[in-house]
Design a protein around this motif. Structure first.
Motif, short mmCIF file in Angstrom:
data_model
loop_
_atom_site.label_atom_id
_atom_site.label_comp_id
_atom_site.label_asym_id
_atom_site.label_seq_id
_atom_site.Cartn_x
_atom_site.Cartn_y
_atom_site.Cartn_z
N ASN A 40 0.86 -1.30 -0.03
CA ASN A 40 -0.13 0.04 0.54
C ASN A 40 0.73 1.45 0.31
N GLU A 41 0.35 2.50 -0.41
CA GLU A 41 0.60 3.33 -0.11
C GLU A 41 0.45 4.48 0.92
N ASN A 42 0.13 3.43 1.97
CA ASN A 42 -0.12 4.98 2.80
C ASN A 42 0.69 5.33 3.33
N ILE A 43 1.96 5.04 3.70
CA ILE A 43 3.12 5.84 4.29
C ILE A 43 4.42 6.25 3.11
N CYS A 44 4.08 7.07 2.65
CA CYS A 44 5.30 6.81 1.47
C CYS A 44 5.77 8.62 1.51
N THR A 45 7.26 8.80 0.19
CA THR A 45 7.83 10.17 0.40
C THR A 45 8.72 9.93 -0.70
N ASP A 46 9.36 11.32 -1.35
CA ASP A 46 9.77 10.63 -2.78
C ASP A 46 11.62 11.82 -1.81
N PHE A 47 12.05 11.71 -2.44
CA PHE A 47 13.59 11.46 -2.21
C PHE A 47 15.00 11.61 -3.28
N GLU A 48 15.50 13.04 -3.58
CA GLU A 48 15.88 13.09 -4.68
C GLU A 48 14.88 12.44 -6.05
N GLY A 49 13.77 12.35 -6.79
CA GLY A 49 13.12 11.77 -7.51
C GLY A 49 12.91 10.72 -7.36
N LYS A 50 13.00 9.51 -6.26
CA LYS A 50 12.61 8.15 -6.49
C LYS A 50 11.66 8.28 -5.35
N HIS A 51 10.79 7.43 -5.23
CA HIS A 51 9.21 7.17 -4.61
C HIS A 51 9.70 6.35 -3.21
N PRO A 60 18.31 9.96 5.27
CA PRO A 60 17.41 9.48 4.15
C PRO A 60 18.68 9.32 2.95
N GLU A 61 19.74 9.64 2.88
CA GLU A 61 20.68 9.07 2.35
C GLU A 61 21.07 7.91 2.50
N GLN A 62 21.44 7.28 4.00
CA GLN A 62 21.75 5.98 4.36
C GLN A 62 20.84 4.84 3.92
N TYR A 63 19.85 5.12 3.70
CA TYR A 63 18.48 4.35 3.40
C TYR A 63 18.45 4.15 1.69
N ALA A 64 18.36 5.68 1.13
CA ALA A 64 18.38 5.76 -0.24
C ALA A 64 19.10 4.80 -1.18
#
Length: 51
Positions: free
Chosen positions: A16-27, A43-47
């Motif tokens: 599901n997309e209940n908890i989402c965010t975008d970071f550096e152009g990626k979802h 976010p950098e570590q996990y991306a």
């Protein structure tokens, strides 16, 4: 058919997309608020881990 994504923090499949965010152009979607909060702190570590 539901598409699934992988939570970049814990690796769990998310359908599901209940908890989402975008970071550096990626979802990114998360299995829980806890994983989302961890991502927000570093976010950098996990991306990078997510590829």
């Amino acid at each position: 058919m539901e598409k699934s994504m992988t939570d970049p923090v814990c690796g769990m499949k998310v359908t599901n997309e209940n908890i989402c965010t975008d970071f550096e152009g990626k979802h990114y979607c998360f299995c829980s608020e806890g994983c989302f909060q961890k991502f927000q702190k570093s976010p950098e570590q996990y991306a990078r881990k997510a590829g």
